[in-house]
Design a protein around this motif. Structure first.
Motif, PDB file in Angstrom:
ATOM      1  N   VAL A 293     -30.278 106.041 121.502  1.00 40.17           N
ATOM      2  CA  VAL A 293     -30.543 105.179 120.345  1.00 40.17           C
ATOM      3  C   VAL A 293     -29.658 103.936 120.402  1.00 40.17           C
ATOM      4  O   VAL A 293     -30.115 102.816 120.137  1.00 40.17           O
ATOM      5  CB  VAL A 293     -30.324 105.960 119.035  1.00 40.17           C
ATOM      6  N   MET A 294     -28.380 104.119 120.760  1.00 37.02           N
ATOM      7  CA  MET A 294     -27.488 102.970 120.904  1.00 37.02           C
ATOM      8  C   MET A 294     -27.995 102.017 121.983  1.00 37.02           C
ATOM      9  O   MET A 294     -28.031 100.790 121.794  1.00 37.02           O
ATOM     10  CB  MET A 294     -26.066 103.441 121.260  1.00 37.02           C
TER      11      MET A 294
ATOM     12  N   THR B 217     -31.145 100.215 120.815  1.00 36.81           N
ATOM     13  CA  THR B 217     -30.784  99.197 119.829  1.00 36.81           C
ATOM     14  C   THR B 217     -30.278  97.934 120.515  1.00 36.81           C
ATOM     15  O   THR B 217     -30.634  96.809 120.130  1.00 36.81           O
ATOM     16  CB  THR B 217     -29.717  99.735 118.859  1.00 36.81           C
TER      17      THR B 217
ATOM     18  N   LEU C 172     -33.394  96.209 122.189  1.00 41.26           N
ATOM     19  CA  LEU C 172     -34.314  95.602 121.225  1.00 41.26           C
ATOM     20  C   LEU C 172     -33.676  94.421 120.504  1.00 41.26           C
ATOM     21  O   LEU C 172     -34.353  93.435 120.195  1.00 41.26           O
ATOM     22  CB  LEU C 172     -34.779  96.652 120.223  1.00 41.26           C
ATOM     23  N   ALA C 173     -32.361  94.507 120.230  1.00 43.35           N
ATOM     24  CA  ALA C 173     -31.677  93.378 119.591  1.00 43.35           C
ATOM     25  C   ALA C 173     -31.714  92.145 120.488  1.00 43.35           C
ATOM     26  O   ALA C 173     -31.947  91.023 120.026  1.00 43.35           O
ATOM     27  CB  ALA C 173     -30.233  93.763 119.263  1.00 43.35           C
TER      28      ALA C 173
ATOM     29  N   THR D 279     -35.292  90.741 120.593  1.00 42.67           N
ATOM     30  CA  THR D 279     -35.576  90.002 119.360  1.00 42.67           C
ATOM     31  C   THR D 279     -34.937  88.625 119.396  1.00 42.67           C
ATOM     32  O   THR D 279     -35.566  87.618 119.009  1.00 42.67           O
ATOM     33  CB  THR D 279     -35.055  90.793 118.146  1.00 42.67           C
TER      34      THR D 279
END
Length: 384
Positions: free
Chosen positions: A359-360, A363, A366-367, A370
């Motif tokens: 998950v880290m 994240t 995806l950050a 974005t």
């Protein structure tokens, strides 16, 4: 910078690799020599004390390097590394080994920071990416080659295995002969406020350190869960991961010609997340090994990318100090994240801990994706 200096920079990651990558081969012999049923914690501290030293040594060594110059500080740290490392062969008690490993960690934090700062000082543009890739890849491959030698020495006795720390002295000679005391700055000063490290860099340091080193606390147990009992078999299945980390690090310069710094972080995060999910869900040793291979690609690119990101943010007169702060967070992140991960591991098992790290990683990926979509940038150096 002559050939000896370039060789010194290329081998700049070897001594940190020796400190971190060879101790596991020595631990069984040390445990046999000092183990009496009450020393389990101290045996583990022999391995972990170096990480604590690195976390402290990186920012202090970076500050000293900016104040007194890279070569003198690197030379002093290399001498102490070699003398204390080899001197641990004379230890008569476990606390002496723990103290020695802590001092070695202080020196390794200084050495790691100093060589990255040298790359920022002496090279610019694509050359920085190329030398960061060489620095990281050679360290991985040299440590892979040294582990069998360390094992052979350890078979003679755990004290003999500490002879591998003598690799510091050839590195010292190359440093003294090849690296000039001062450098003409290869990159212009950035607009970063003097002495201030952006919070994003520290967060990236936490994520990168957890992905690069924190997962090693869990995947060996995952391999055991799917049927491997022998330590030799576990090491064999993990070998492709190590080799892929080295190969990915070596290719970092090529990747940077095609992706921005954000783009590389995105690739690292998503590849690591995919590998961790495969590891967590696999039911066979081959499946876990496949996950390790996927994660190895991401991890191999992650560390040099973090170094380049920090170089780009750092004004030349504060370069080593800023690199040291980020490196300190990187080295200390397994300690910071271990509390949450161990709570998850205790309640839900190894797979859940690996998924939490995934998950880290996702994240992070995806950050960055974005941010790239928002700015419309996938090429060039992007440090904001």
């Amino acid at each position: 910078m002559n050939a000896a200096g370039k060789t010194a920079i290329a081998l700049g990651g070897v001594l940190p690799g020796v400190a971190l990558g060879t101790i596991s081969v020595m631990l069984p012999g040390i445990a046999d020599a000092f183990g009496n049923g009450e020393n389990g914690l101290f045996i583990k501290m022999v391995a972990t004390a170096t990480g604590l030293g690195m976390m402290i040594g990186a920012p202090i060594g970076g500050w000293l390097s900016d104040r007194h110059g890279r070569p003198p500080v690197l030379a002093a740290a290399t001498i102490i590394f070699g003398l204390v490392g080899c001197g641990m062969a004379l230890a008569d008690a476990l606390w002496q080994l723990v103290l020695g490993r802590f001092i070695v960690g202080l020196m390794v934090g200084t050495i790691s920071t100093g060589y990255i700062a040298l790359i920022g000082d002496h090279f610019a543009g694509s050359a920085q990416s190329r030398w960061l890739s060489i620095n990281g890849a050679l360290a991985t491959f040299v440590v892979v080659a040294l582990n069998p030698i360390t094992g052979m020495l350890a078979d003679l006795g755990w004290r003999e295995a500490f002879a591998v720390y003598a690799t510091a002295f050839p590195c010292l000679i190359l440093l003294l002969v090849g690296v000039p005391r001062t450098a003409k700055q290869a990159t212009p000063q950035q607009a970063t406020p003097r002495g201030r490290v952006p919070g994003a860099a520290l967060l990236l340091g936490v994520a990168a350190g957890t992905l690069a080193t924190g997962t090693s606390l869990y995947w060996p147990f995952r391999l055991r869960e799917v049927g491997l009992e022998s330590a030799q078999d576990i090491a064999f299945y993990a070998l492709p991961n190590t080799l892929l980390i080295g190969a990915a690090a070596f290719s970092y310069g090529i990747v940077r010609r095609r992706l921005s710094i954000r783009g590389v972080f995105m690739l690292c995060g998503l590849m690591s997340a995919l590998g961790l999910v495969v590891m967590a869900s696999a039911t066979t040793p081959g499946g876990v090994a496949t996950g390790l291979v996927l994660e190895g690609i991401g991890v191999g690119l992650l560390t040099p990318n973090l170094s380049l990101y920090t170089i780009e943010l750092s004004p030349p007169d504060r370069r080593a100090a800023m690199i040291g702060l980020v490196k300190g967070v990187y080295f200390g992140s397994p300690f910071l994240t271990q509390f949450a991960l161990e709570w998850i591991n205790h309640r839900a098992g190894t797979s859940a801990a690996l998924l939490a790290i995934a998950v880290m990683a996702a994240t992070l990926g995806l950050a960055m994706l974005t941010a790239m979509i928002r700015t419309g940038s996938t090429k060039g150096i992007v440090t904001s």
